[in-house]
Design an enzyme around this catalytic site. Structure first.
Site, PDB file in Angstrom:
ATOM      1  N   TYR A  18       0.778  -1.076  -0.039  1.00  0.00           N
ATOM      2  CA  TYR A  18      -0.050  -0.210  -0.206  1.00  0.00           C
ATOM      3  C   TYR A  18       1.004   1.609   0.494  1.00  0.00           C
ATOM      4  O   TYR A  18       0.662   2.267  -0.962  1.00  0.00           O
ATOM      5  CB  TYR A  18      -0.757  -0.155   0.943  1.00  0.00           C
ATOM      6  N   HIS A  22       1.254   3.920  -2.848  1.00  0.00           N
ATOM      7  CA  HIS A  22       0.594   5.121  -3.102  1.00  0.00           C
ATOM      8  C   HIS A  22       2.192   6.337  -2.869  1.00  0.00           C
ATOM      9  O   HIS A  22       2.092   7.630  -3.291  1.00  0.00           O
ATOM     10  CB  HIS A  22       0.577   5.824  -1.828  1.00  0.00           C
TER      11      HIS A  22
END
Length: 104
Positions: A18, A22
C-alpha cells in the site's frame, strides 16, 4: 473549506505494498484530485488493526461524487482492490467519520 475523514481497511500483509503504490501515485490521479478541489489529503495507518484513516480538505464535497465515475479513479480502484477491502464496483469500503472535536 470542508474537512472530511473516513476509514478503510487493508488486507493482512499488504502495508508495504500500500505504501509503495502511494509513493508512486499516478500523476493523473494526483491531478484529478487536486483539480477537483481536494487539498491537504493524508492517510494514516493503525498497524494493529490495519485500519486506514483518511482526512482531506475539499472546497466543496459535492465535487467528490462525480469522481466515482472518472476513468482514472476507476482504474486506481481496480489497481488497489487486491490489497484492501472493496465494494463490488472495486471502490474501497469506506466509512465516513463524524467530527466530534476540532481545535482550529
Amino acid at each position: 473549506m470542508e474537512r472530511l475523514a473516513f476509514t478503510m481497511k487493508l488486507f493482512p500483509g499488504q502495508v508495504e505494498e500500500y505504501k509503495r503504490r502511494h509513493d508512486a501515485i499516478w500523476p493523473a490521479l494526483k491531478y484529478l484530485l487536486k483539480d477537483s478541489g481536494v487539498k491537504d489529503y493524508s492517510i494514516f495507518l493503525d498497524e494493529a488493526s490495519l485500519t486506514l484513516f483518511g482526512v482531506m480538505k475539499v472546497e466543496d464535497s459535492a465535487v467528490l461524487g462525480p469522481l466515482r465515475d472518472h476513468p482514472v479513479m476507476r482504474e486506481w480502484w481496480e489497481y488497489m482492490k487486491d490489497i484492501m477491502e472493496t465494494n463490488a464496483d472495486a471502490s474501497p469500503v469506506q466509512v465516513s467519520l463524524v467530527e466530534v472535536f476540532y481545535l482550529g
